[in-house]
Design a protein around this motif. Structure first.
Motif, PDB file in Angstrom:
ATOM      1  N   SER A  81       0.861  -1.181   0.000  1.00 38.34           N
ATOM      2  CA  SER A  81       0.000   0.000   0.000  1.00 38.34           C
ATOM      3  C   SER A  81       0.889   1.219   0.000  1.00 38.34           C
ATOM      4  CB  SER A  81      -0.919   0.021   1.227  1.00 38.34           C
ATOM      5  OG  SER A  81      -0.161   0.138   2.411  1.00 38.34           O
ATOM      6  N   LYS A  83       0.274   3.924   1.746  1.00 37.24           N
ATOM      7  CA  LYS A  83       0.259   4.536   3.068  1.00 37.24           C
ATOM      8  C   LYS A  83      -0.268   3.526   4.081  1.00 37.24           C
ATOM      9  CE  LYS A  83      -2.918   7.333   4.228  1.00 37.24           C
ATOM     10  NZ  LYS A  83      -3.750   8.530   4.396  1.00 37.24           N
ATOM     11  N   GLY A  84      -0.080   3.837   5.364  1.00 38.69           N
ATOM     12  CA  GLY A  84      -0.548   2.958   6.421  1.00 38.69           C
ATOM     13  C   GLY A  84      -2.012   3.180   6.735  1.00 38.69           C
ATOM     14  N   LYS A  88      -4.086  -3.252   5.052  1.00 42.89           N
ATOM     15  CA  LYS A  88      -3.268  -4.173   4.260  1.00 42.89           C
ATOM     16  C   LYS A  88      -2.973  -5.478   5.000  1.00 42.89           C
ATOM     17  CE  LYS A  88       0.800  -2.755   4.303  1.00 42.89           C
ATOM     18  NZ  LYS A  88       1.076  -3.624   5.462  1.00 42.89           N
ATOM     19  N   PRO A 191       3.956  -0.028   4.765  1.00 41.93           N
ATOM     20  CA  PRO A 191       3.448   0.999   3.836  1.00 41.93           C
ATOM     21  C   PRO A 191       4.598   1.779   3.208  1.00 41.93           C
ATOM     22  CG  PRO A 191       3.114   1.664   6.128  1.00 41.93           C
ATOM     23  CD  PRO A 191       3.567   0.241   6.165  1.00 41.93           C
TER      24      PRO A 191
END
Length: 324
Positions: A81, A83-84, A88, A191
Motif C-alpha cells: 500500500s 500509506k498505512g 493491508k 506501507p
C-alpha cells in the motif's frame, strides 16, 4: 535376492517405498531416496532413520544417502500500500486463511518489521518460531497458515530500533526459512516504498503484487506510487483491492460511505489494472481481527468478501501470472 534388494527390504515399507536405487560397493551402501513433499526436518529425520537401520547389516560399513525431491513451485505475492492504515495486514491474513480453506498450502511473511501485526491476526497465542542449523522454522496457526514475523521474536510492546541493514537481514531470514511444502507465500509489506520493499523486489522478486487502498483520494494517490514502484521493478501487478468500502449501520441498515465510494475501482480502470474487489467497513472485521479470528475462516458475508478476492488471486497464479 541381490544384496541391494536385501538392504532395501530391511527398511520399513513406508521408507522402502521412497528408495529409488541401492548400490553396495566395498561395504559402502549408497541409496537414492525420493524426498518429495517432505519438509527439510522430515527429510533429515528420514535420512537418519535409514542410516541407523542399515549400519546394523553385516557387510555394510558406511551408508550414503542422496535425498532427491521435486522442487516446490513456490509463488511469492507481495501485498503493499502507499500509506498505512488502509487494512493491508488484515487483507493479507484473511487472504491467507481463505487460500488455505481452498486447499492451498500457504505461508505469510510479516515484512512490516517495525509494526508487525500478523501475530495478532493469525496467531494470538504468539508461538515462538524455532531454528535448526541457523534456519528459522515457521509456526503454523490454527487456520493452517504458516507464519514468520518479528512480532514473534521480540517482547510485546518493545520497540524495534534497527537500521536498514538489520531490517534487510531479518527479512532475508524469514524469506529463506524452512517453508517446507508451502506453495504460496504472501508478503505483508510495510506501507510506502522504502528499504524493505526494495530489498524484497531486488533479492526475492515476487511473482506478483497486490495493492490495497481505501476509496478516498489521498489513499489512491499513495496507492498509485506503490503501483509505480512495482511497475518500475517489473513485478506484475495482480490488481487493486478497495478496503473499508461502505459501512452498514447496525441499527437502521442504511449504507454510508465515510471514505467515499468506488474510488479504487475507478483508479484501477484509469491505471489499466485489474480491480479485485471490495472489503466492507464492518465492525465484525475489526472485532474478529483484534481477537485473532480472521473472518475468512467462516462463511459470513465478510468472510465471503475475502474468499472472492482469494479466488481471483488463485486464478491469477494458476494462469502463471498472466492477468485474465
Amino acid at each position: 535376492m541381490t544384496i541391494e534388494n536385501a538392504i532395501k527390504n530391511e527398511l520399513p515399507d513406508n521408507i522402502g517405498a521412497r528408495v529409488q536405487s541401492v548400490r553396495l560397493n566395498d561395504g559402502i551402501a549408497t541409496l537414492v531416496v525420493d524426498a518429495s513433499g517432505l519438509a527439510r526436518s522430515d527429510a533429515a529425520a528420514l535420512e537418519e532413520r535409514i542410516r541407523q537401520t542399515l549400519t546394523t547389516i553385516e557387510g555394510v560399513r558406511d551408508v550414503r544417502v542422496a535425498m532427491m525431491a521435486d522442487k516446490v513451485k513456490r509463488r511469492l505475492v507481495a501485498v503493499g500500500s502507499g500509506k498505512g492504515g488502509v487494512g493491508k495486514s488484515t487483507l493479507t491474513a484473511n487472504l491467507a486463511v481463505a487460500l488455505a480453506r481452498a486447499g492451498h498450502k500457504v505461508g505469510v511473511v510479516d515484512a512490516d518489521i517495525y509494526g508487525p501485526s500478523q501475530p495478532t491476526l493469525l496467531d494470538p497465542a504468539n508461538q515462538k518460531p524455532q531454528a535448526r542449523d541457523k534456519q528459522l522454522i515457521p509456526v503454523e496457526s490454527e487456520f493452517g497458515v504458516k507464519l514468520l514475523s518479528t512480532g514473534q521474536l521480540i517482547e510485546p510492546g518493545k520497540a524495534i530500533a534497527w537500521r536498514g541493514p538489520m531490517t534487510g537481514g531479518a527479512l532475508t531470514q524469514m524469506m529463506e526459512a524452512d517453508w517446507g511444502d508451502t506453495e504460496i507465500i504472501l508478503i505483508d509489506l510495510p506501507p510506502g516504498t522504502g528499504d524493505i520493499q526494495l530489498t524484497m523486489i531486488q533479492k526475492f522478486k515476487p511473482d506478483g503484487a497486490m495493492v490495497v487502498s481505501t476509496p478516498q483520494d489521498l489513499s489512491l494517490i499513495d496507492a498509485a506510487r506503490a503501483l509505480d514502484l512495482f511497475r518500475q521493478a517489473h513485478v506484475p501487478v495482480i490488481g487493486i483491492v478497495e478496503n473499508m468500502a461502505g459501512y452498514m449501520c447496525p441499527h437502521c441498515g442504511e449504507i454510508s460511505d465515510p471514505f467515499g465510494s468506488g474510488g479504487a475501482e475507478a483508479a484501477a480502470l484509469q491505471l489499466g489494472e485489474n480491480f479485485l474487489g471490495r472489503i466492507p467497513l464492518a465492525m465484525e472485521i475489526r472485532v474478529a481481527s483484534d481477537t485473532g479470528q480472521p473472518p475468512a475462516a467462516n462463511n459470513t458475508p465478510q468472510g465471503q468478501a475475502f474468499a472472492g478476492i482469494a479466488h481471483k488471486l488463485s486464478d491469477w497464479l494458476t494462469s502463471k501470472g498472466q492477468p485474465g
